[in-house]
Motif scaffolding. Structure first.
Motif, mmCIF file in Angstrom:
data_model
loop_
_atom_site.group_PDB
_atom_site.id
_atom_site.type_symbol
_atom_site.label_atom_id
_atom_site.label_comp_id
_atom_site.label_asym_id
_atom_site.label_seq_id
_atom_site.Cartn_x
_atom_site.Cartn_y
_atom_site.Cartn_z
ATOM 1 N N VAL A 62 1.013 -1.040 0.047
ATOM 2 C CA VAL A 62 0.365 0.489 0.200
ATOM 3 C C VAL A 62 0.755 1.250 0.564
ATOM 4 O O VAL A 62 0.718 2.275 -0.535
ATOM 5 C CB VAL A 62 -1.285 -0.014 1.831
ATOM 6 N N ALA A 63 1.599 1.428 0.754
ATOM 7 C CA ALA A 63 2.647 2.894 1.307
ATOM 8 C C ALA A 63 3.076 2.258 -1.031
ATOM 9 O O ALA A 63 3.632 3.982 -0.959
ATOM 10 C CB ALA A 63 3.639 2.263 2.481
ATOM 11 N N LEU A 64 4.064 1.918 -1.308
ATOM 12 C CA LEU A 64 4.849 1.835 -2.121
ATOM 13 C C LEU A 64 4.055 1.725 -3.109
ATOM 14 O O LEU A 64 3.986 2.897 -3.767
ATOM 15 C CB LEU A 64 5.369 0.388 -2.233
ATOM 16 N N GLY A 65 2.666 2.082 -3.414
ATOM 17 C CA GLY A 65 1.892 1.981 -4.529
ATOM 18 C C GLY A 65 1.378 3.514 -4.431
ATOM 19 O O GLY A 65 1.313 3.996 -5.766
ATOM 20 N N PHE A 66 0.931 3.610 -3.113
ATOM 21 C CA PHE A 66 0.937 5.282 -3.119
ATOM 22 C C PHE A 66 1.830 5.644 -3.338
ATOM 23 O O PHE A 66 1.532 7.281 -3.892
ATOM 24 C CB PHE A 66 0.778 5.676 -1.394
ATOM 25 N N ARG A 67 3.244 6.087 -2.860
ATOM 26 C CA ARG A 67 4.162 7.149 -3.173
ATOM 27 C C ARG A 67 4.099 7.004 -4.595
ATOM 28 O O ARG A 67 4.631 7.820 -4.923
ATOM 29 C CB ARG A 67 5.227 6.042 -2.176
ATOM 30 N N LEU A 68 4.771 5.540 -5.423
ATOM 31 C CA LEU A 68 4.760 5.970 -6.604
ATOM 32 C C LEU A 68 3.492 7.002 -7.743
ATOM 33 O O LEU A 68 4.417 7.468 -8.364
ATOM 34 C CB LEU A 68 5.111 4.355 -7.290
ATOM 35 N N MET A 69 2.727 6.770 -6.811
ATOM 36 C CA MET A 69 1.277 7.670 -7.146
ATOM 37 C C MET A 69 1.612 9.156 -7.274
ATOM 38 O O MET A 69 1.770 9.584 -8.503
ATOM 39 C CB MET A 69 -0.038 6.713 -7.508
ATOM 40 N N LEU A 70 2.145 9.318 -6.629
ATOM 41 C CA LEU A 70 2.410 10.354 -6.309
ATOM 42 C C LEU A 70 2.962 11.236 -6.793
ATOM 43 O O LEU A 70 3.292 12.574 -7.288
ATOM 44 C CB LEU A 70 2.457 10.777 -4.616
ATOM 45 N N VAL A 71 4.070 10.669 -6.445
ATOM 46 C CA VAL A 71 5.830 11.144 -7.558
ATOM 47 C C VAL A 71 5.702 11.335 -8.586
ATOM 48 O O VAL A 71 5.806 12.458 -9.059
ATOM 49 C CB VAL A 71 6.697 10.511 -6.626
ATOM 50 N N PHE A 72 5.452 10.369 -9.204
ATOM 51 C CA PHE A 72 5.470 9.762 -10.420
ATOM 52 C C PHE A 72 4.237 10.253 -11.139
ATOM 53 O O PHE A 72 4.415 10.907 -12.834
ATOM 54 C CB PHE A 72 5.690 8.842 -11.346
ATOM 55 N N PHE A 73 2.792 10.123 -10.528
ATOM 56 C CA PHE A 73 1.728 10.974 -11.696
ATOM 57 C C PHE A 73 2.063 12.460 -11.843
ATOM 58 O O PHE A 73 2.124 12.492 -13.554
ATOM 59 C CB PHE A 73 1.086 10.881 -10.568
ATOM 60 N N PRO A 74 3.172 13.380 -11.561
ATOM 61 C CA PRO A 74 2.932 14.626 -11.659
ATOM 62 C C PRO A 74 4.448 14.499 -12.820
ATOM 63 O O PRO A 74 4.406 15.540 -14.047
ATOM 64 C CB PRO A 74 3.598 15.275 -10.418
ATOM 65 N N GLN A 75 4.553 13.568 -12.550
ATOM 66 C CA GLN A 75 6.176 13.920 -13.393
ATOM 67 C C GLN A 75 5.457 13.083 -14.898
ATOM 68 O O GLN A 75 5.951 13.116 -16.198
ATOM 69 C CB GLN A 75 7.356 12.782 -12.795
ATOM 70 N N LEU A 76 4.433 12.250 -14.657
ATOM 71 C CA LEU A 76 4.426 11.598 -16.521
ATOM 72 C C LEU A 76 3.266 12.629 -16.457
ATOM 73 O O LEU A 76 3.723 13.189 -18.374
ATOM 74 C CB LEU A 76 3.519 10.653 -16.209
#
Length: 228
Positions: A62-76
């Motif tokens: 859960v923590a890894l999925g949430f973190r990856l979404m928040l960090v890389f969503f703007p970059q994408l």
């Protein structure tokens, strides 16, 4: 604002939240094993290493999925040519949905059962993250962000009850500690593996979907504890 102002505001918000929680004084006690639908096993009498492993794996996923979404969503979004203001707005959609859906998600979890609600939320999160890598429409991305935030509400609401349901009442602190230690390991993995642009944003989003699948697998595995 600077570190002093930011942490000062954060501290006052936490104190205000603690005061509000103390003032409410709930009129009834919610038992850890209370579940109207009965899909959650009763609180075990003995400590199970399998249960602890499932709590750890769920917290990490859960923590890894949430973190990856928040960090890389703007970059994408930036990589696809979106303007900074648009990226901020789309990122805000996630937190807007997370806030608005908190109470409805809790009501749905009470109706379906906590584990089922978490599984539905994690499955939706994974599918939406994969869909995000295939679409370039701003409207579609905004809808995905809103739906993803709502799906995460189903997961976030159930984390503590889930951890408590896997350990005896006397070991409640151990259950929650193991769950959040999984999250801490996920943050360490994130910093070492996904930092400094080592992986493309789209690949990182897909990795987040896989992490959500890991968490869902751990939750599903706890049904075997009920049968054993």
């Amino acid at each position: 604002m600077g570190a002093i102002a930011a942490f000062g505001i954060g501290s006052f918000v936490l104190l205000a939240a603690a005061a509000a929680l103390r003032a409410t004084q709930p009129a009834r006690k919610i038992e850890p094993d209370a579940d109207e639908k009965g899909d959650r096993p009763n609180t075990p009498a003995k400590l199970s290493l399998t249960g602890l492993a499932c709590a750890f794996g769920t917290g990490m996923g859960v923590a890894l999925g949430f973190r990856l979404m928040l960090v890389f969503f703007p970059q994408l979004m930036v990589a696809r040519g979106a303007e900074v203001a648009t990226v901020s707005l789309l990122s805000g959609c996630i937190f807007l949905a997370l806030t608005v859906m908190a109470l409805p998600a809790g009501a749905l979890a009470a109706r379906l059962g906590n584990r089922i609600a978490m599984l539905v939320g994690l499955g939706a999160m994974a599918v939406l993250m994969l869909a995000l890598t295939w679409t370039s429409s701003t409207i579609a991305i905004a809808v995905i962000a809103l739906l993803w935030g709502g799906a995460f509400s189903l997961v976030a609401n159930g984390t503590i009850p889930f951890a408590l349901s896997l350990v005896p009442p006397a070991r409640a602190g151990l259950g929650t500690g193991i769950y959040f230690s999984g999250g801490a390991v996920a943050m360490s993995i994130f910093g070492r593996t996904f930092g400094l642009g080592a992986i493309a944003p789209s690949a990182s989003i897909i990795s987040g979907a896989i992490a959500c699948g890991l968490a869902a697998t751990c939750i599903a595995a706890t049904y075997r504890l009920k049968q054993s």
